[in-house]
Design an enzyme around this catalytic site. Sequence first.
Site, PDB file in Angstrom:
ATOM      1  N   MET A  67      12.345 -49.756 -19.558  1.00  0.00           N
ATOM      2  CA  MET A  67      13.374 -48.715 -19.670  1.00  0.00           C
ATOM      3  C   MET A  67      12.706 -47.339 -19.533  1.00  0.00           C
ATOM      4  SD  MET A  67      16.272 -50.162 -22.184  1.00  0.00           S
ATOM      5  CE  MET A  67      15.511 -49.776 -23.724  1.00  0.00           C
ATOM      6  N   LEU A 101       7.135 -44.642 -20.215  1.00  0.00           N
ATOM      7  CA  LEU A 101       6.009 -45.595 -20.184  1.00  0.00           C
ATOM      8  C   LEU A 101       4.848 -45.138 -21.064  1.00  0.00           C
ATOM      9  CD1 LEU A 101       5.905 -46.503 -16.377  1.00  0.00           C
ATOM     10  CD2 LEU A 101       7.250 -47.551 -18.211  1.00  0.00           C
ATOM     11  N   HIS A 102       4.258 -46.091 -21.758  1.00  0.00           N
ATOM     12  CA  HIS A 102       3.088 -45.823 -22.592  1.00  0.00           C
ATOM     13  C   HIS A 102       2.045 -46.905 -22.297  1.00  0.00           C
ATOM     14  CE1 HIS A 102       4.674 -49.079 -24.967  1.00  0.00           C
ATOM     15  NE2 HIS A 102       5.779 -48.393 -25.247  1.00  0.00           N
ATOM     16  N   HIS A 125       3.154 -50.509 -21.761  1.00  0.00           N
ATOM     17  CA  HIS A 125       3.682 -50.836 -20.434  1.00  0.00           C
ATOM     18  C   HIS A 125       2.540 -50.929 -19.410  1.00  0.00           C
ATOM     19  CE1 HIS A 125       7.229 -48.615 -22.227  1.00  0.00           C
ATOM     20  NE2 HIS A 125       7.785 -49.751 -21.859  1.00  0.00           N
ATOM     21  N   GLN A 139      22.846 -52.849 -23.236  1.00  0.00           N
ATOM     22  CA  GLN A 139      22.087 -53.455 -24.346  1.00  0.00           C
ATOM     23  C   GLN A 139      22.034 -52.550 -25.569  1.00  0.00           C
ATOM     24  OE1 GLN A 139      18.320 -53.756 -21.924  1.00  0.00           O
ATOM     25  NE2 GLN A 139      17.348 -53.244 -23.858  1.00  0.00           N
ATOM     26  N   LYS A 174       5.592 -57.410 -28.165  1.00  0.00           N
ATOM     27  CA  LYS A 174       6.189 -56.572 -29.206  1.00  0.00           C
ATOM     28  C   LYS A 174       7.658 -56.950 -29.423  1.00  0.00           C
ATOM     29  CE  LYS A 174       6.978 -52.186 -31.021  1.00  0.00           C
ATOM     30  NZ  LYS A 174       8.309 -51.997 -30.464  1.00  0.00           N
ATOM     31  N   ASP A 175       8.382 -57.194 -28.325  1.00  0.00           N
ATOM     32  CA  ASP A 175       9.769 -57.648 -28.438  1.00  0.00           C
ATOM     33  C   ASP A 175       9.757 -59.171 -28.412  1.00  0.00           C
ATOM     34  OD1 ASP A 175      11.263 -55.065 -28.370  1.00  0.00           O
ATOM     35  OD2 ASP A 175      10.193 -54.880 -26.485  1.00  0.00           O
ATOM     36  N   ARG A 215      10.029 -45.540 -28.914  1.00  0.00           N
ATOM     37  CA  ARG A 215      10.755 -44.923 -30.031  1.00  0.00           C
ATOM     38  C   ARG A 215       9.816 -44.199 -31.011  1.00  0.00           C
ATOM     39  NH1 ARG A 215      14.482 -49.532 -29.212  1.00  0.00           N
ATOM     40  NH2 ARG A 215      16.448 -48.606 -28.558  1.00  0.00           N
TER      41      ARG A 215
HETATM   42  O1  PAF Z   1      12.127 -54.432 -23.237  1.00  0.00           O
HETATM   43  C1  PAF Z   1      12.769 -53.589 -22.596  1.00  0.00           C
HETATM   44  O2  PAF Z   1      12.298 -52.491 -22.319  1.00  0.00           O
HETATM   45  C2  PAF Z   1      14.173 -53.920 -22.129  1.00  0.00           C
HETATM   46  O3  PAF Z   1      14.854 -54.668 -23.067  1.00  0.00           O
HETATM   47  C3  PAF Z   1      14.212 -54.588 -20.746  1.00  0.00           C
HETATM   48  C4  PAF Z   1      13.526 -55.951 -20.766  1.00  0.00           C
HETATM   49  C5  PAF Z   1      13.536 -53.699 -19.724  1.00  0.00           C
HETATM   50  C6  PAF Z   1      15.661 -54.822 -20.318  1.00  0.00           C
HETATM   51  O4  PAF Z   1      16.358 -53.635 -20.209  1.00  0.00           O
END
Ligand code: PAF
Length: 283
Positions: free
Chosen positions: A27, A30-31, A34, A58, A153-154, A191
């Site tokens: 999204m 970028l850090h 990423h 989302q 992380k997610d 964030r």
């Molecule tokens: O992890 C994220 O940044 C978002 O949930 C993703 C996978 C790019 C989907 O929008």
Amino acid sequence: MLLHTIKEVREKRQEWKGLKVGLVPTMGALHAGHLSLIKKAKETCDKVIVSVFVNPIQFGPAEDFDKYPRTLEKDYELCTKEGVDIVFAPSPNEMYGAGQKLSNDTLTYVCPPFFYVNKLCGKTRTGHFDGVCTVVLKLFNIAQPDFAFFGQKDAQQAVIIKKMVKDLNVPVEVIQCPIVREESGLALSSRNKYLTEEGRKEALVLSKILNNIKSCYKKGITDIDALKETAYGFLNEKHDLEYLEILNKNTLEEQEKADDDSIALIACRVENVRLIDNMYLGG
Ligand code: PAF
């Protein structure tokens, strides 16, 4: 190359027939986290596409969609330095169609199974993972990557995306990459930008709790409640704990006892910024 339309990405993808293509969905903002995904993609693939799209579907109505950091120029610069072949930055209209109402009354959504969604972040972020899976499947269909790279992380997101890929026979290999942390232990996140200097210090509570749980596990404590209770020594009124769970890292199932397949996951608000982190107990 910076592309904004699906058609342009499809045309490029056609030119790359026979090459290994990697997609890093982001999204933006970028850090180094990423960048570690991009580096892994560069090592694994012949061509790398990074998508930068703040996906409206989302975010819940009370969430930070409007204020989510948007830094495309800088993101593009970073990607160019890393040798990314395409940065795909579509508009919401390009992704979902101009005038399309963004609701599951009128738009086809991918709905991951309730078992995986009705816990952790999904408990408070209703519809979040439907939005994630929908956009990720769309990105897979647009870019047709051989490999897709997601951050640990997610953790819940990564498990759910792998499940979607398996259940829907999507011809993509999902590669999960480790969390990148600051020296302090703070997990990198777009964030973190919302936090003050003081908030960044308070935010260390997440990694401190996880590290402590892991070291207790390593000392032989396997009782899940006992491990979770160790967190209370770290929390104060500046921390609003949303959840702390210890589950199986592959299935997100509850366990009788912690083992080497366990993952501890935490969500906690600091300065009203919702932060998440997790740690494998084994290894
Ligand atoms: O992890 C994220 O940044 C978002 O949930 C993703 C996978 C790019 C989907 O929008």
